[in-house]
Design a protein around this motif. Structure first.
Motif, short mmCIF file in Angstrom:
data_model
loop_
_atom_site.label_atom_id
_atom_site.label_comp_id
_atom_site.label_asym_id
_atom_site.label_seq_id
_atom_site.Cartn_x
_atom_site.Cartn_y
_atom_site.Cartn_z
N THR A 55 0.95 -1.23 0.00
CA THR A 55 0.04 -0.18 0.08
C THR A 55 0.87 1.17 -0.15
OG1 THR A 55 -0.10 0.01 2.39
CG2 THR A 55 -1.80 -1.14 1.18
N ASP A 56 2.10 1.16 0.38
CA ASP A 56 2.95 2.28 0.46
C ASP A 56 3.66 2.52 -1.11
OD1 ASP A 56 5.02 4.07 1.70
OD2 ASP A 56 6.32 2.70 0.69
N HIS A 57 3.48 3.51 -1.65
CA HIS A 57 4.06 3.84 -2.70
C HIS A 57 5.55 3.56 -3.15
CE1 HIS A 57 4.14 5.47 -6.85
NE2 HIS A 57 5.32 6.10 -6.79
N THR A 61 6.86 0.72 -5.64
CA THR A 61 7.77 0.55 -6.66
C THR A 61 9.02 -0.25 -6.79
OG1 THR A 61 7.09 3.07 -6.85
CG2 THR A 61 9.04 2.54 -7.77
N GLU A 62 9.40 -0.27 -5.49
CA GLU A 62 10.74 -1.29 -5.19
C GLU A 62 10.19 -2.84 -5.67
OE1 GLU A 62 13.49 -3.06 -1.79
OE2 GLU A 62 12.30 -1.11 -1.31
N THR A 66 11.92 -4.70 -8.50
CA THR A 66 12.83 -5.92 -8.10
C THR A 66 12.21 -7.39 -8.56
OG1 THR A 66 13.19 -5.05 -5.88
CG2 THR A 66 13.42 -7.41 -6.41
N ASN A 67 10.69 -7.39 -8.86
CA ASN A 67 10.10 -8.61 -9.18
C ASN A 67 9.84 -8.42 -10.68
OD1 ASN A 67 9.75 -10.15 -6.50
ND2 ASN A 67 9.50 -8.05 -5.88
N ILE A 68 9.53 -7.48 -11.40
CA ILE A 68 8.88 -7.39 -12.67
C ILE A 68 9.88 -6.78 -13.64
CG2 ILE A 68 6.90 -6.51 -13.95
CD1 ILE A 68 6.25 -8.41 -11.98
N GLY A 69 10.37 -5.69 -13.39
CA GLY A 69 11.48 -4.75 -14.06
C GLY A 69 12.51 -5.58 -14.79
N PRO A 70 13.15 -6.49 -13.96
CA PRO A 70 14.31 -7.21 -14.44
C PRO A 70 14.05 -8.22 -15.67
CG PRO A 70 14.46 -6.92 -12.15
CD PRO A 70 13.23 -6.27 -12.46
N LEU A 99 -7.09 -2.69 -2.46
CA LEU A 99 -7.21 -1.53 -3.42
C LEU A 99 -6.05 -0.58 -3.36
CD1 LEU A 99 -8.74 -0.26 -5.84
CD2 LEU A 99 -10.30 0.76 -4.20
N PRO A 100 -5.81 -0.15 -2.13
CA PRO A 100 -4.52 0.77 -2.26
C PRO A 100 -3.37 0.20 -2.68
CG PRO A 100 -5.98 1.12 0.03
CD PRO A 100 -6.43 0.04 -0.98
N ALA A 101 -2.99 -1.16 -2.46
CA ALA A 101 -2.03 -1.76 -3.02
C ALA A 101 -1.98 -1.87 -4.62
CB ALA A 101 -2.06 -3.04 -2.72
N MET A 102 -3.38 -2.09 -5.23
CA MET A 102 -3.42 -2.13 -6.58
C MET A 102 -3.17 -0.58 -7.14
SD MET A 102 -6.82 -4.49 -6.73
CE MET A 102 -7.21 -3.86 -8.47
N SER A 103 -3.47 0.45 -6.57
CA SER A 103 -3.23 1.55 -7.06
C SER A 103 -1.75 1.87 -6.99
CB SER A 103 -4.24 2.80 -6.15
OG SER A 103 -5.52 2.49 -6.10
N ALA A 104 -1.18 1.57 -5.71
CA ALA A 104 0.43 2.02 -5.81
C ALA A 104 1.17 1.17 -6.79
CB ALA A 104 0.73 1.63 -4.19
N LEU A 105 0.60 -0.10 -6.88
CA LEU A 105 1.32 -0.79 -8.06
C LEU A 105 1.13 -0.10 -9.38
CD1 LEU A 105 0.61 -4.28 -6.54
CD2 LEU A 105 3.09 -3.14 -6.84
N HIS A 106 -0.14 0.07 -9.69
CA HIS A 106 -0.59 0.63 -10.93
C HIS A 106 0.46 2.11 -11.10
CE1 HIS A 106 -2.64 1.81 -14.52
NE2 HIS A 106 -3.00 3.02 -13.96
N GLN A 107 0.58 2.73 -10.12
CA GLN A 107 1.08 4.13 -10.15
C GLN A 107 2.59 3.90 -10.29
OE1 GLN A 107 0.10 7.33 -10.24
NE2 GLN A 107 -1.83 6.52 -10.42
N ALA A 108 3.13 2.75 -9.81
CA ALA A 108 4.46 2.32 -9.97
C ALA A 108 4.72 1.96 -11.43
CB ALA A 108 5.21 1.19 -9.01
N LEU A 109 3.99 1.39 -12.05
CA LEU A 109 3.92 0.82 -13.32
C LEU A 109 3.94 2.08 -14.33
CD1 LEU A 109 1.56 -2.32 -13.32
CD2 LEU A 109 3.93 -2.41 -13.63
N ILE A 110 3.20 3.14 -14.12
CA ILE A 110 3.19 4.39 -14.91
C ILE A 110 4.38 5.07 -14.74
CG2 ILE A 110 2.29 6.71 -14.81
CD1 ILE A 110 -0.24 5.31 -13.82
N SER A 111 5.05 5.09 -13.35
CA SER A 111 6.38 5.76 -13.39
C SER A 111 7.62 4.88 -14.01
CB SER A 111 6.80 5.79 -11.87
OG SER A 111 6.92 4.48 -11.18
#
Length: 310
Positions: A55-57, A61-62, A66-70, A99-111
């Motif tokens: 839930t923490d942005h 993002t981390e 760590t788990n998707i980007g590489p 929902l807060p976790a989903m929103s934070a993950l989506h924002q991380a994907l946007i960034s």
């Protein structure tokens, strides 16, 4: 404990089966590496126990980094399933955090510029519905309205799908006297059920269940969200009171469903696009608690075809 095949062997099985999309229930790096340049799209899962911290942005993002980007773009990761069957769990904190976790993950994907290729959703049990028959009367359980409405808004804004775990087997098991076996096994031919309010003809229960979800979402003003089946299957073995859990029925259900998928079918309410279905499971879960059927959802006829062709 039965040892599972290596990711490389599983990949060969999926190639043999001509599977183009699959879902895993974690972010195992060995699996993600093995599927690089495979041509198979993956949905990965954030387990329920990891939801709260995301839930923490910054943490979200981390986690993405760590788990998707590489593994991108070599491994085709197209979806994040955040938690599983959360709405119908007894964990109130988990419900509040998803929902807060989903929103934070989506924002991380946007960034990271990944939001157009990786969608974020969560898989739901069909028991989120208060009514599912006939499909036009589909409605969510009233006590879940406060949870479900914000999720529907999120999916509408992000073009994400509503994932449903739909198992016609359980409907048959609970009422075998009134639920026709052929109807749940895709085995009715041109017969079936005519929806009294829409006139649509249903020749199988899975499509009726999916359309009930569409009608339920429409009651909240979100009828345009795509519904995808994140799990379905049929057990090959059960306890004495688990009616219908047989090898023959499992083979019929899986074979008939795959034939429909090969024909690119949608549902009677939504003939287009093709209904996206993830079949459960490639392997039995011999350590899973509960009745025998819960440990025996392997796709038997598919495994047999693998043995023959590979």
């Amino acid at each position: 404990m039965v040892k599972l095949p290596s990711p490389e062997h599983v990949l060969r099985l999926l190639w043999c089966l001509r599977v183009t999309k699959t879902r895993i229930y974690d972010t195992n790096p060995k699996i993600l590496e093995a599927f690089a340049n495979s041509g198979i799209e993956l949905i990965v899962t954030v387990p329920n126990e990891a939801v709260a911290v995301l839930t923490d942005h910054a943490q979200a993002t981390e986690w993405i980094a760590t788990n998707i980007g590489p593994f991108l773009p070599d491994t085709s990761i197209t979806g994040l399933a955040v938690g599983n069957e959360v709405f119908t769990s007894d964990d109130a904190v988990l419900k509040e955090n998803v929902l807060p976790a989903m929103s934070a993950l989506h924002q991380a994907l946007i960034s990271l510029g990944l939001d157009s290729t990786v969608h974020v959703s969560t898989s739901n049990s069909l028991t989120v519905l208060a009514d599912s028959y006939p499909p036009s009367l589909g409605s969510f359980r009233p006590e879940l309205e406060g949870f479900i409405r914000p999720f529907l808004r999120f999916w509408s804004n992000t073009s994400g799908p509503f994932w449903i775990n739909a198992y016609p087997y359980f409907a048959y098991k609970s009422d075998p006297e009134r639920v026709p076996l052929d109807y749940v096994l895709f085995n009715t031919g041109p017969a079936g059920m005519v929806e009294p309010n829409t006139g649509l003809r249903y020749d199988n229960m899975l499509y009726a269940q999916v359309d009930a979800v569409v009608f339920a979402m429409a009651r909240y003003g979100y009828g345009g969200i795509e519904v995808r089946v994140s799990e379905t299957g049929w057990p090959s073995k059960g306890d004495d009171d688990e009616v219908g859990a047989t090898v023959q029925n499992a083979m019929l259900y899986n074979r008939n469903l795959v034939a429909r998928q090969m024909e690119n079918e949608g549902t009677p309410l939504r003939p287009q696009p093709r209904l996206e279905v993830y079949m459960f499971a490639l392997f039995n879960e011999n350590l899973k608690p509960g009745p025998t059927s819960e440990r025996n959802f392997v796709m038997l006829f598919l495994v047999l075809s693998v043995i023959l062709c590979c």
